[in-house]
Scaffold this motif. Structure first.
Motif, PDB file in Angstrom:
ATOM      1  N   GLY A  41       3.182   4.262   0.339  1.00 45.94           N
ATOM      2  CA  GLY A  41       3.768   5.507   0.810  1.00 45.94           C
ATOM      3  C   GLY A  41       4.140   5.490   2.285  1.00 45.94           C
ATOM      4  O   GLY A  41       4.408   6.534   2.872  1.00 45.94           O
ATOM      5  N   LYS A  42       4.164   4.289   2.886  1.00 42.22           N
ATOM      6  CA  LYS A  42       4.410   4.183   4.326  1.00 42.22           C
ATOM      7  C   LYS A  42       5.794   3.654   4.675  1.00 42.22           C
ATOM      8  O   LYS A  42       6.260   3.873   5.784  1.00 42.22           O
ATOM      9  CB  LYS A  42       3.362   3.273   4.964  1.00 42.22           C
ATOM     10  N   THR A  43       6.405   2.936   3.762  1.00 41.33           N
ATOM     11  CA  THR A  43       7.693   2.318   4.093  1.00 41.33           C
ATOM     12  C   THR A  43       8.846   3.134   3.529  1.00 41.33           C
ATOM     13  O   THR A  43       8.666   3.940   2.619  1.00 41.33           O
ATOM     14  CB  THR A  43       7.790   0.896   3.500  1.00 41.33           C
ATOM     15  N   ASN A  44      10.017   2.894   4.067  1.00 41.93           N
ATOM     16  CA  ASN A  44      11.221   3.383   3.419  1.00 41.93           C
ATOM     17  C   ASN A  44      11.460   2.505   2.203  1.00 41.93           C
ATOM     18  O   ASN A  44      10.994   1.364   2.152  1.00 41.93           O
ATOM     19  CB  ASN A  44      12.418   3.286   4.374  1.00 41.93           C
ATOM     20  N   HIS A  45      12.172   3.029   1.227  1.00 37.28           N
ATOM     21  CA  HIS A  45      12.503   2.176   0.087  1.00 37.28           C
ATOM     22  C   HIS A  45      13.843   1.494   0.334  1.00 37.28           C
ATOM     23  O   HIS A  45      14.586   1.839   1.266  1.00 37.28           O
ATOM     24  CB  HIS A  45      12.467   2.929  -1.240  1.00 37.28           C
ATOM     25  N   ILE A  46      14.146   0.498  -0.477  1.00 39.20           N
ATOM     26  CA  ILE A  46      15.360  -0.304  -0.298  1.00 39.20           C
ATOM     27  C   ILE A  46      16.614   0.557  -0.433  1.00 39.20           C
ATOM     28  O   ILE A  46      17.591   0.336   0.287  1.00 39.20           O
ATOM     29  CB  ILE A  46      15.366  -1.506  -1.265  1.00 39.20           C
ATOM     30  N   VAL A  47      16.592   1.544  -1.300  1.00 36.74           N
ATOM     31  CA  VAL A  47      17.763   2.424  -1.419  1.00 36.74           C
ATOM     32  C   VAL A  47      18.024   3.123  -0.083  1.00 36.74           C
ATOM     33  O   VAL A  47      19.166   3.177   0.384  1.00 36.74           O
ATOM     34  CB  VAL A  47      17.596   3.444  -2.573  1.00 36.74           C
ATOM     35  N   TRP A  48      16.975   3.627   0.564  1.00 36.90           N
ATOM     36  CA  TRP A  48      17.161   4.290   1.855  1.00 36.90           C
ATOM     37  C   TRP A  48      17.703   3.301   2.882  1.00 36.90           C
ATOM     38  O   TRP A  48      18.623   3.603   3.643  1.00 36.90           O
ATOM     39  CB  TRP A  48      15.857   4.915   2.355  1.00 36.90           C
ATOM     40  N   MET A  49      17.137   2.104   2.922  1.00 40.06           N
ATOM     41  CA  MET A  49      17.577   1.087   3.876  1.00 40.06           C
ATOM     42  C   MET A  49      19.042   0.722   3.648  1.00 40.06           C
ATOM     43  O   MET A  49      19.824   0.597   4.594  1.00 40.06           O
ATOM     44  CB  MET A  49      16.703  -0.157   3.764  1.00 40.06           C
ATOM     45  N   THR A  50      19.395   0.561   2.388  1.00 44.31           N
ATOM     46  CA  THR A  50      20.773   0.226   2.024  1.00 44.31           C
ATOM     47  C   THR A  50      21.718   1.360   2.405  1.00 44.31           C
ATOM     48  O   THR A  50      22.791   1.129   2.961  1.00 44.31           O
ATOM     49  CB  THR A  50      20.865  -0.078   0.514  1.00 44.31           C
ATOM     50  N   GLY A  51      21.308   2.573   2.123  1.00 46.67           N
ATOM     51  CA  GLY A  51      22.124   3.732   2.476  1.00 46.67           C
ATOM     52  C   GLY A  51      22.337   3.843   3.968  1.00 46.67           C
ATOM     53  O   GLY A  51      23.424   4.186   4.437  1.00 46.67           O
ATOM     54  N   ASN A  52      21.304   3.531   4.744  1.00 43.51           N
ATOM     55  CA  ASN A  52      21.429   3.575   6.199  1.00 43.51           C
ATOM     56  C   ASN A  52      22.386   2.493   6.686  1.00 43.51           C
ATOM     57  O   ASN A  52      23.209   2.737   7.572  1.00 43.51           O
ATOM     58  CB  ASN A  52      20.053   3.421   6.846  1.00 43.51           C
ATOM     59  N   TYR A 147      18.690  -5.070  11.622  1.00 48.00           N
ATOM     60  CA  TYR A 147      17.371  -4.501  11.398  1.00 48.00           C
ATOM     61  C   TYR A 147      17.183  -4.112   9.923  1.00 48.00           C
ATOM     62  O   TYR A 147      16.160  -4.443   9.307  1.00 48.00           O
ATOM     63  CB  TYR A 147      17.164  -3.292  12.311  1.00 48.00           C
ATOM     64  N   MET A 148      18.169  -3.439   9.364  1.00 46.50           N
ATOM     65  CA  MET A 148      18.063  -3.012   7.967  1.00 46.50           C
ATOM     66  C   MET A 148      17.997  -4.217   7.036  1.00 46.50           C
ATOM     67  O   MET A 148      17.204  -4.232   6.086  1.00 46.50           O
ATOM     68  CB  MET A 148      19.251  -2.120   7.569  1.00 46.50           C
ATOM     69  N   SER A 149      18.806  -5.238   7.291  1.00 40.33           N
ATOM     70  CA  SER A 149      18.766  -6.443   6.458  1.00 40.33           C
ATOM     71  C   SER A 149      17.399  -7.111   6.534  1.00 40.33           C
ATOM     72  O   SER A 149      16.870  -7.570   5.506  1.00 40.33           O
ATOM     73  CB  SER A 149      19.852  -7.436   6.885  1.00 40.33           C
ATOM     74  N   GLY A 150      16.823  -7.168   7.714  1.00 49.97           N
ATOM     75  CA  GLY A 150      15.489  -7.739   7.863  1.00 49.97           C
ATOM     76  C   GLY A 150      14.437  -6.953   7.103  1.00 49.97           C
ATOM     77  O   GLY A 150      13.550  -7.530   6.467  1.00 49.97           O
ATOM     78  N   GLN A 151      14.543  -5.632   7.170  1.00 53.06           N
ATOM     79  CA  GLN A 151      13.603  -4.781   6.444  1.00 53.06           C
ATOM     80  C   GLN A 151      13.732  -4.986   4.926  1.00 53.06           C
ATOM     81  O   GLN A 151      12.728  -5.085   4.224  1.00 53.06           O
ATOM     82  CB  GLN A 151      13.837  -3.304   6.789  1.00 53.06           C
ATOM     83  N   ILE A 152      14.972  -5.052   4.454  1.00 51.53           N
ATOM     84  CA  ILE A 152      15.187  -5.275   3.019  1.00 51.53           C
ATOM     85  C   ILE A 152      14.662  -6.655   2.628  1.00 51.53           C
ATOM     86  O   ILE A 152      14.034  -6.818   1.575  1.00 51.53           O
ATOM     87  CB  ILE A 152      16.682  -5.109   2.637  1.00 51.53           C
ATOM     88  N   GLY A 153      14.899  -7.647   3.487  1.00 51.29           N
ATOM     89  CA  GLY A 153      14.396  -8.996   3.215  1.00 51.29           C
ATOM     90  C   GLY A 153      12.879  -9.020   3.092  1.00 51.29           C
ATOM     91  O   GLY A 153      12.321  -9.683   2.210  1.00 51.29           O
ATOM     92  N   LEU A 154      12.215  -8.289   3.958  1.00 56.09           N
ATOM     93  CA  LEU A 154      10.754  -8.205   3.889  1.00 56.09           C
ATOM     94  C   LEU A 154      10.326  -7.508   2.595  1.00 56.09           C
ATOM     95  O   LEU A 154       9.396  -7.965   1.912  1.00 56.09           O
ATOM     96  CB  LEU A 154      10.219  -7.458   5.108  1.00 56.09           C
ATOM     97  N   MET A 155      10.999  -6.427   2.261  1.00 57.51           N
ATOM     98  CA  MET A 155      10.673  -5.722   1.005  1.00 57.51           C
ATOM     99  C   MET A 155      10.903  -6.623  -0.209  1.00 57.51           C
ATOM    100  O   MET A 155      10.137  -6.562  -1.178  1.00 57.51           O
ATOM    101  CB  MET A 155      11.489  -4.438   0.885  1.00 57.51           C
ATOM    102  N   ARG A 156      11.931  -7.447  -0.172  1.00 53.47           N
ATOM    103  CA  ARG A 156      12.173  -8.408  -1.267  1.00 53.47           C
ATOM    104  C   ARG A 156      10.913  -9.221  -1.527  1.00 53.47           C
ATOM    105  O   ARG A 156      10.480  -9.371  -2.664  1.00 53.47           O
ATOM    106  CB  ARG A 156      13.275  -9.413  -0.893  1.00 53.47           C
ATOM    107  N   ARG A 157      10.363  -9.777  -0.458  1.00 52.16           N
ATOM    108  CA  ARG A 157       9.200 -10.656  -0.589  1.00 52.16           C
ATOM    109  C   ARG A 157       7.972  -9.870  -1.042  1.00 52.16           C
ATOM    110  O   ARG A 157       7.221 -10.321  -1.909  1.00 52.16           O
ATOM    111  CB  ARG A 157       8.922 -11.367   0.748  1.00 52.16           C
ATOM    112  N   ILE A 158       7.763  -8.695  -0.484  1.00 50.28           N
ATOM    113  CA  ILE A 158       6.608  -7.875  -0.859  1.00 50.28           C
ATOM    114  C   ILE A 158       6.680  -7.505  -2.339  1.00 50.28           C
ATOM    115  O   ILE A 158       5.657  -7.465  -3.024  1.00 50.28           O
ATOM    116  CB  ILE A 158       6.534  -6.605   0.022  1.00 50.28           C
TER     117      ILE A 158
END
Length: 174
Positions: A41-52, A147-158
């Motif tokens: 419940g702490k991170t943004n989700h990938i949809v939000w990151m993609t939308g941004n 920044y957003m691509s890096g965040q999505i990349g991290l979420m991919r791995r998680i």
């Protein structure tokens, strides 16, 4: 067109194209279900990151004089905080928006002049060493996309997906 009207764009244009490639690569294979997952419940989700990310493209287009508006602007403008009570668009809808706006902005990057890039564009940052111009806004947009691509990349791995590949699709011309 072999050279942009503004030599200042010689740095921006290749980065923009590589961000387009990275956008497609970092989202490759992510399911709609996983794209809405948050971590503890702490991170943004990938949809939000993609939308941004896509919203940054619309913002850059508008600042460079295109008559464009992000259909999901009310959800993502200026990195608006994720709100779980909102119904966010699907990842596929956001990709469609990305493919609609990106070639238009890319073309505009080739056409923009030095005079236009030097115009003041107040971002409200109030940082003494940043001159708030359209050129610097373009740079800020690229930084946000990184920044957003890096965040999505991290979420991919998680979420258990393999790391992003750095393949280049030569058919993606923007």
């Amino acid at each position: 067109m072999d050279t942009p009207k503004s030599k200042k764009m010689e740095l921006i244009i290749p980065a923009y194209r590589m961000h387009s490639q990275g956008f497609m690569n970092v989202l490759e294979g992510i399911s709609e279900e996983d794209a809405l997952k948050r971590i503890d419940g702490k991170t943004n989700h990938i949809v939000w990151m993609t939308g941004n990310f896509v919203n940054m493209r619309y913002g850059l287009g508008a600042v460079l004089g295109l008559s464009v508006e992000d259909p999901y602007n009310e959800l993502f403008f200026q990195g608006k905080t994720l709100d779980e009570s909102f119904k966010y668009p699907s990842l596929e809808d956001l990709k469609k928006s990305f493919h609609e706006i990106s070639p238009k902005v890319y073309q505009r990057l080739w056409e923009v002049t030095d005079e236009e890039l030097d115009e003041i564009f107040e971002m409200g940052m109030n940082i003494p060493f940043i001159r708030e111009t359209k050129l610097n806004f373009a740079g800020m947009c690229l930084g946000r996309e990184d920044y957003m691509s890096g965040q999505i990349g991290l979420m991919r791995r998680i979420l258990g997906y393999p790391g992003m590949k750095y393949d280049v699709d030569e058919n993606l011309k923007y």
